[in-house]
Design a protein around this motif. Structure first.
Motif, mmCIF file in Angstrom:
data_model
loop_
_atom_site.group_PDB
_atom_site.id
_atom_site.type_symbol
_atom_site.label_atom_id
_atom_site.label_comp_id
_atom_site.label_asym_id
_atom_site.label_seq_id
_atom_site.Cartn_x
_atom_site.Cartn_y
_atom_site.Cartn_z
ATOM 1 N N LYS A 63 -16.583 13.792 -26.707
ATOM 2 C CA LYS A 63 -15.442 14.608 -27.109
ATOM 3 C C LYS A 63 -14.800 15.225 -25.871
ATOM 4 O O LYS A 63 -15.489 15.838 -25.048
ATOM 5 N N VAL A 64 -13.493 15.057 -25.742
ATOM 6 C CA VAL A 64 -12.764 15.629 -24.609
ATOM 7 C C VAL A 64 -11.532 16.350 -25.153
ATOM 8 O O VAL A 64 -10.853 15.846 -26.055
ATOM 9 N N MET A 75 -8.344 14.970 -27.342
ATOM 10 C CA MET A 75 -7.849 13.801 -26.637
ATOM 11 C C MET A 75 -8.495 12.550 -27.229
ATOM 12 O O MET A 75 -9.549 12.629 -27.877
ATOM 13 N N VAL A 76 -7.874 11.403 -27.025
ATOM 14 C CA VAL A 76 -8.323 10.144 -27.641
ATOM 15 C C VAL A 76 -8.764 9.166 -26.552
ATOM 16 O O VAL A 76 -8.093 9.015 -25.528
ATOM 17 N N ASN A 80 -11.092 1.400 -22.452
ATOM 18 C CA ASN A 80 -11.611 1.484 -21.079
ATOM 19 C C ASN A 80 -12.309 2.814 -20.790
ATOM 20 O O ASN A 80 -12.680 3.080 -19.639
ATOM 21 N N GLY A 81 -12.470 3.634 -21.805
ATOM 22 C CA GLY A 81 -13.150 4.921 -21.616
ATOM 23 C C GLY A 81 -12.267 5.997 -21.033
ATOM 24 O O GLY A 81 -12.757 7.016 -20.539
ATOM 25 N N VAL A 82 -10.942 5.817 -21.102
ATOM 26 C CA VAL A 82 -9.998 6.812 -20.586
ATOM 27 C C VAL A 82 -9.486 7.653 -21.754
ATOM 28 O O VAL A 82 -8.978 7.119 -22.746
ATOM 29 N N TRP A 83 -9.619 8.973 -21.621
ATOM 30 C CA TRP A 83 -9.181 9.903 -22.655
ATOM 31 C C TRP A 83 -7.780 10.420 -22.328
ATOM 32 O O TRP A 83 -7.494 10.804 -21.198
ATOM 33 N N VAL A 101 -15.106 18.704 -21.497
ATOM 34 C CA VAL A 101 -15.796 17.421 -21.660
ATOM 35 C C VAL A 101 -17.174 17.674 -22.250
ATOM 36 O O VAL A 101 -18.050 18.239 -21.584
ATOM 37 N N ASP A 102 -17.339 17.322 -23.507
ATOM 38 C CA ASP A 102 -18.614 17.540 -24.212
ATOM 39 C C ASP A 102 -19.107 18.976 -24.051
ATOM 40 O O ASP A 102 -20.293 19.232 -23.796
#
Length: 389
Positions: A63-64, A75-76, A80-83, A101-102
């Motif tokens: 979760k970001v 944020m989604v 590619n793991g980019v939020w 971030v978390d």
């Protein structure tokens, strides 16, 4: 009648669509990198609606969030793991923010870092309609220098930043008035030259011949007397000695190292929020040292909004209005129109006391700004143009 009825039906339908969420304004896809990003960093970005879009690579996070203006925006994550995510429209001006971030709040790696909220962190600049007054322009520029000194009162090394105006180093004969300018709570001596753009504001004013060339001294408002080991162990609150540091150490040092006009007629003091509180008390305790005062979003009665009794407030230093009018050349107060409680009430109570005592002052309101740097940039712009005239 039929046409009126048709228009009413059409309007009702539009209202229903809006109520159902179908009328939500679409996000304008004209985002541009923020002006305070690190070199070559594309995020964060700002669009024409004053929304902020942030992006961070965190492939292992679950979760970001973008944490801006007291609101956290989810944020989604892409493949590619980019939020990526964006905020609601923000007020014009400079704002501190962070990413969550978390559960861990961290600076955005895309921005320059600024000291605010008691830490080094991220900042975002929402372009303002009047940003020309603090913009970097092709005009003669002054110099902001770091000045390190040892304070006997704190038994520690300290520093202040000093702005010298254009032409200071070219003409060794000229002497200059001095403005002592203080930051707010949980900020430091870097604030006015970084977030506040104080040097650019003065460069532009001086180039336009709208301000007297002056030196500006920006010191750290947190200064404490040394504590014993026992006091530290007990977590006792240290004694603030900033007033003594400024008056007995900083001013003599500045007058000794720089070409100042070293008298009260050519010395001003101002500050924002906590700095307004500090500088007002310092000025009233040292009217033989300062003749000009500026309070931005604060006074010495913060946070109280109660009625003030001039015979007792600050030991009765405001009870003789006629004497103060002769002594103080400029008494200046500024506030944003969107400032949160208690600032409008506390400053309002202070102004009422000044009015009752017949004390002359200048009052300015920054339109559509709150307790933040665009308010204070505008305050400095308005205040500096009236100094030493």
């Amino acid at each position: 009648m039929k046409s009126i009825l048709s228009a009413f039906i059409l309007l009702s339908g539009l209202c229903i669509q809006t109520a159902q969420g179908q009328g939500t304004p679409k996000v304008a896809e004209d985002f541009k990198p923020s002006s305070v990003n690190q070199a070559d960093k594309q995020f964060p970005q700002v669009n024409s609606q004053r929304r902020v879009r942030a992006s961070i690579a965190a492939p292992n996070a679950t979760k970001v969030q973008l944490d801006l203006g007291g609101v956290k925006y989810d944020m989604v994550k892409d493949a590619n793991g980019v939020w990526t995510g964006e905020s609601d429209p923000q007020d014009e001006g400079f704002h501190y923010y962070q990413l969550n971030v978390d559960g861990a709040s961290v600076p955005d790696p895309g921005t320059l870092y600024f000291y605010g909220a008691g830490r080094w962190g991220s900042g975002i600049e929402i372009p303002s309609a009047d940003q020309e007054f603090f913009a970097l322009k092709n005009v003669p520029h002054g110099l902001v220098s770091e000045n390190i000194y040892f304070s006997k009162l704190t038994n520690a090394f300290r520093r202040c930043f000093i702005y010298t105006p254009p032409g200071y180093h070219e003409n060794a004969k000229n002497r200059y008035p001095v403005l002592y300018l203080q930051h707010g709570s949980f900020e430091d001596e870097t604030g006015w030259a970084s977030q506040g753009k104080a040097n650019l504001i003065l460069d532009n004013l001086i180039a336009a011949k709208q301000a007297t060339p002056m030196i500006i001294v920006m010191d750290n408002g947190y200064a404490f007397a040394p504590q014993s080991k026992e006091a530290v162990a007990k977590k006792e609150r240290p004694e603030s000695v900033f007033e003594q540091v400024l008056v007995t150490e900083v001013i003599p040092m500045v007058d000794g190292k720089f070409r100042t006009l070293a008298d009260r007629d050519h010395r001003a003091i101002a500050g924002l929020s906590m700095g307004a509180n500090q500088t007002m008390r310092i000025m009233m305790n040292h009217l033989d040292t300062f003749s000009h005062y500026g309070g931005f979003s604060g006074t010495a009665n913060y946070p109280s909004s109660d009625a003030l009794d001039a015979s007792t407030f600050l030991d009765g230093k405001y009870k003789d209005g006629n004497a103060l009018n002769k002594k103080i050349k400029l008494f200046w107060l500024g506030l944003g129109t969107k400032e949160p409680v208690p600032f409008p009430k506390s400053i309002g109570a202070f102004k009422t006391m000044l009015d009752q005592q017949g004390i002359k002052y200048v009052y300015y309101e920054s339109p559509e700004t709150a307790h933040e740097w665009l308010t204070w940039r505008r305050c400095l712009y308005q205040f500096a143009g009236k100094l030493f005239k």
